[in-house]
Design a protein around this motif. Structure first.
Motif: not given
Length: 198
Positions: A114-116, A146-150
């Motif tokens: 979850r990108p945030y 774009h890495a889909k990281m929090n």
């Protein structure tokens, strides 16, 4: 263990970027974006994350550095996502504090899918070398998306802008190294949902 690496290319009317990332490298970096300070910061991600990172970028620097910095960040984020594959067996989360003389920075990462991003950093000067200081925050936000990281990262205090930015990128690299590390005691996806890619 399968090879955790990725090659990303991005071609637009504004930039041309070729990037290769190996999550299980030794911390070597070959980076040429045309923006020396940005090269320096990306090199810290590689060195302190123990990633191998190659970046060759050409952009419309006669306009400003924005497009090049943004597009390289897009490619790095996509490379992290691609190299992780289904994210099976990873630690998933990582955090790090890094001092740089009078400055102290913190980065906390969850490879949640979850990108945030929440980035807290105040800079006094408009430029560090040829890199606008406001693009430090934008670059990290773009990588996270774009890495889909929090990603939660902050400069907790400091006086010198170079020191503050350097501590921030080093902390990001160290936190990412912990998050992507393989957990030898874990089998499968570290999520109650059963997926970290959506």
């Amino acid at each position: 263990m399968t090879q955790r690496s990725a090659e990303i290319q991005r071609q637009t009317k504004e930039t041309s970027v070729a990037l290769r990332l190996d999550l299980d490298g030794g911390g070597t970096a070959e980076i040429d974006t045309g923006i020396g300070f940005y090269d320096h910061m990306l090199g810290h991600i590689a060195l302190h994350g123990k990633f191998d990172l190659q970046v060759a970028a050409q952009g419309d620097l006669h306009i400003d550095a924005h497009h090049t910095i943004e597009d390289v960040a897009i490619c790095l984020g996509r490379a992290i996502d691609a190299a992780l594959g289904g994210r099976s067996g990873i630690q998933r989360m990582g955090s790090a504090y890094v001092p740089m003389d009078e400055a102290l920075a913190r980065a906390v990462i969850d490879l949640s899918g979850r990108p945030y991003a929440v980035i807290q950093a105040d800079f006094q000067s408009p430029l560090m070398g040829q890199m606008p200081t406001d693009l430090v925050i934008h670059a990290l936000e773009t990588i996270a998306a774009h890495a889909k990281m929090n990603l939660h990262a902050a400069v907790l205090y400091g006086r010198n802008d170079h020191h503050k930015a350097e501590a921030l990128f080093k902390a990001f690299g160290r936190a990412l190294a912990l998050a992507v590390a393989i957990d030898s005691e874990r089998i499968g996806i570290p999520s109650s949902k059963g997926t970290l890619t959506e």
